[in-house]
Design a protein around this motif. Sequence first.
Motif, PDB file in Angstrom:
ATOM      1  N   ALA A 197      12.527  23.011   6.263  1.00 29.97           N
ATOM      2  CA  ALA A 197      12.268  24.579   6.327  1.00 29.97           C
ATOM      3  C   ALA A 197      12.304  25.095   7.734  1.00 29.97           C
ATOM      4  N   SER A 198      11.946  24.337   8.789  1.00 22.66           N
ATOM      5  CA  SER A 198      11.818  24.739  10.245  1.00 22.66           C
ATOM      6  C   SER A 198      13.343  24.835  10.643  1.00 22.66           C
ATOM      7  N   LYS A 199      14.269  24.201   9.903  1.00 21.45           N
ATOM      8  CA  LYS A 199      15.635  24.246  10.445  1.00 21.45           C
ATOM      9  C   LYS A 199      16.181  25.726  10.196  1.00 21.45           C
ATOM     10  N   ALA A 200      15.745  26.071   8.917  1.00 26.44           N
ATOM     11  CA  ALA A 200      16.332  27.364   8.618  1.00 26.44           C
ATOM     12  C   ALA A 200      15.379  28.533   9.240  1.00 26.44           C
ATOM     13  N   ASP A 201      14.192  28.238   9.765  1.00 21.85           N
ATOM     14  CA  ASP A 201      13.292  29.259  10.207  1.00 21.85           C
ATOM     15  C   ASP A 201      12.313  28.560  11.021  1.00 21.85           C
ATOM     16  N   SER A 202      12.464  28.514  12.372  1.00 20.79           N
ATOM     17  CA  SER A 202      11.500  27.784  13.387  1.00 20.79           C
ATOM     18  C   SER A 202      10.176  28.326  13.451  1.00 20.79           C
ATOM     19  N   SER A 203      10.055  29.507  12.844  1.00 18.59           N
ATOM     20  CA  SER A 203       8.419  30.023  12.906  1.00 18.59           C
ATOM     21  C   SER A 203       7.635  29.397  11.797  1.00 18.59           C
ATOM     22  N   ILE A 204       8.294  28.762  10.805  1.00 17.80           N
ATOM     23  CA  ILE A 204       7.300  28.184   9.667  1.00 17.80           C
ATOM     24  C   ILE A 204       6.577  27.304  10.123  1.00 17.80           C
ATOM     25  N   SER A 205       5.340  27.275   9.739  1.00 19.27           N
ATOM     26  CA  SER A 205       4.353  26.148  10.179  1.00 19.27           C
ATOM     27  C   SER A 205       4.087  25.040   9.316  1.00 19.27           C
ATOM     28  N   LEU A 206       3.581  23.952   9.524  1.00 14.20           N
ATOM     29  CA  LEU A 206       3.119  23.402   8.420  1.00 14.20           C
ATOM     30  C   LEU A 206       2.209  23.559   7.491  1.00 14.20           C
ATOM     31  N   SER A 207       1.328  24.342   8.176  1.00 14.44           N
ATOM     32  CA  SER A 207       0.267  24.792   7.297  1.00 14.44           C
ATOM     33  C   SER A 207       0.723  25.965   6.183  1.00 14.44           C
ATOM     34  N   THR A 208       1.600  26.754   6.552  1.00 12.50           N
ATOM     35  CA  THR A 208       2.164  27.474   5.425  1.00 12.50           C
ATOM     36  C   THR A 208       2.920  26.577   4.281  1.00 12.50           C
ATOM     37  N   VAL A 209       3.288  25.478   4.871  1.00 13.45           N
ATOM     38  CA  VAL A 209       3.855  24.639   3.717  1.00 13.45           C
ATOM     39  C   VAL A 209       2.969  23.868   2.991  1.00 13.45           C
ATOM     40  N   TYR A 210       1.830  23.721   3.604  1.00 14.14           N
ATOM     41  CA  TYR A 210       0.641  22.903   2.849  1.00 14.14           C
ATOM     42  C   TYR A 210       0.014  24.245   1.713  1.00 14.14           C
ATOM     43  N   ARG A 211      -0.174  25.413   2.547  1.00 16.64           N
ATOM     44  CA  ARG A 211      -0.752  26.511   1.531  1.00 16.64           C
ATOM     45  C   ARG A 211       0.234  26.831   0.297  1.00 16.64           C
ATOM     46  N   THR A 212       1.496  26.841   0.666  1.00 18.26           N
ATOM     47  CA  THR A 212       2.638  27.184  -0.675  1.00 18.26           C
ATOM     48  C   THR A 212       2.378  25.951  -1.548  1.00 18.26           C
ATOM     49  N   MET A 213       2.130  24.861  -1.182  1.00 19.36           N
ATOM     50  CA  MET A 213       2.350  23.460  -2.011  1.00 19.36           C
ATOM     51  C   MET A 213       1.153  23.480  -2.800  1.00 19.36           C
ATOM     52  N   LYS A 214      -0.164  24.196  -2.219  1.00 22.56           N
ATOM     53  CA  LYS A 214      -1.264  24.055  -3.202  1.00 22.56           C
ATOM     54  C   LYS A 214      -1.442  25.162  -3.925  1.00 22.56           C
ATOM     55  N   LEU A 215      -0.714  26.172  -3.683  1.00 19.67           N
ATOM     56  CA  LEU A 215      -0.539  27.376  -4.412  1.00 19.67           C
ATOM     57  C   LEU A 215       0.158  27.093  -5.745  1.00 19.67           C
ATOM     58  N   LEU A 216       1.192  26.187  -5.586  1.00 17.83           N
ATOM     59  CA  LEU A 216       2.013  25.804  -6.597  1.00 17.83           C
ATOM     60  C   LEU A 216       1.670  24.993  -7.470  1.00 17.83           C
ATOM     61  N   GLU A 217       0.726  23.861  -7.044  1.00 18.22           N
ATOM     62  CA  GLU A 217      -0.047  22.838  -7.564  1.00 18.22           C
ATOM     63  C   GLU A 217      -0.885  23.318  -8.465  1.00 18.22           C
ATOM     64  N   GLY A 218      -1.707  24.374  -7.892  1.00 21.47           N
ATOM     65  CA  GLY A 218      -2.687  25.117  -8.853  1.00 21.47           C
ATOM     66  C   GLY A 218      -2.174  25.867  -9.735  1.00 21.47           C
ATOM     67  N   MET A 219      -1.075  26.374  -9.801  1.00 20.03           N
ATOM     68  CA  MET A 219      -0.434  26.935 -11.065  1.00 20.03           C
ATOM     69  C   MET A 219       0.219  26.242 -11.798  1.00 20.03           C
ATOM     70  N   GLY A 220       0.373  25.085 -11.678  1.00 20.60           N
ATOM     71  CA  GLY A 220       0.860  23.972 -12.391  1.00 20.60           C
ATOM     72  C   GLY A 220       2.557  23.823 -12.371  1.00 20.60           C
ATOM     73  N   ALA A 221       2.846  24.413 -11.345  1.00 20.15           N
ATOM     74  CA  ALA A 221       4.540  24.618 -11.140  1.00 20.15           C
ATOM     75  C   ALA A 221       4.699  23.127 -10.591  1.00 20.15           C
ATOM     76  N   ILE A 222       4.161  22.597  -9.696  1.00 19.51           N
ATOM     77  CA  ILE A 222       4.717  21.286  -9.210  1.00 19.51           C
ATOM     78  C   ILE A 222       3.311  20.240  -9.536  1.00 19.51           C
ATOM     79  N   HIS A 223       3.696  18.987  -9.624  1.00 23.14           N
ATOM     80  CA  HIS A 223       2.786  17.905  -9.312  1.00 23.14           C
ATOM     81  C   HIS A 223       2.718  17.156  -8.062  1.00 23.14           C
ATOM     82  N   ARG A 224       1.482  16.694  -7.800  1.00 19.37           N
ATOM     83  CA  ARG A 224       1.096  16.383  -6.431  1.00 19.37           C
ATOM     84  C   ARG A 224       0.837  14.713  -6.735  1.00 19.37           C
TER      85      ARG A 224
END
Length: 143
Positions: free
Chosen positions: A49-76
Amino acid sequence: MTKAPTQKPDYEKQLRRAGVRITRPRRIILDILSSTEGHPDALEIFQMASKADSSISLSTVYRTMKLLEGMGAIHRHAFEGGPSRFEQAMGEHHDHLIDIETGDVIEFKSDRIEQLQDEIARALGYDIVHHRLELYGKKRRKA
């Protein structure tokens, strides 16, 4: 045994239905998840993601993954000896073989294993409502 089938999920559509705003960083992360094969961890997703946009933070990735997991869209998956890895929640049930030397995660499906698990549960007086099978191994060396 057959390899589990892969489908392309529409994470953005799922988030919009849930009333979640789709920001540019989130869209980049969702695009990566939709196009990445395998079971990436958060750091791998962040690096792409940071190759596409250097302003993306690791915490944004974690928050997005947690959101998707909570919705049942992904499995961790917290495979032994490594970071949590993510995969789409769509498709048929499958199991995993983890290569302990490379960290590769191989998906497989075995009707024999599924039948045996059902037989064992039934013999013990249970119905299986959910299960996860993880095998850990290393490639055989040719003699």
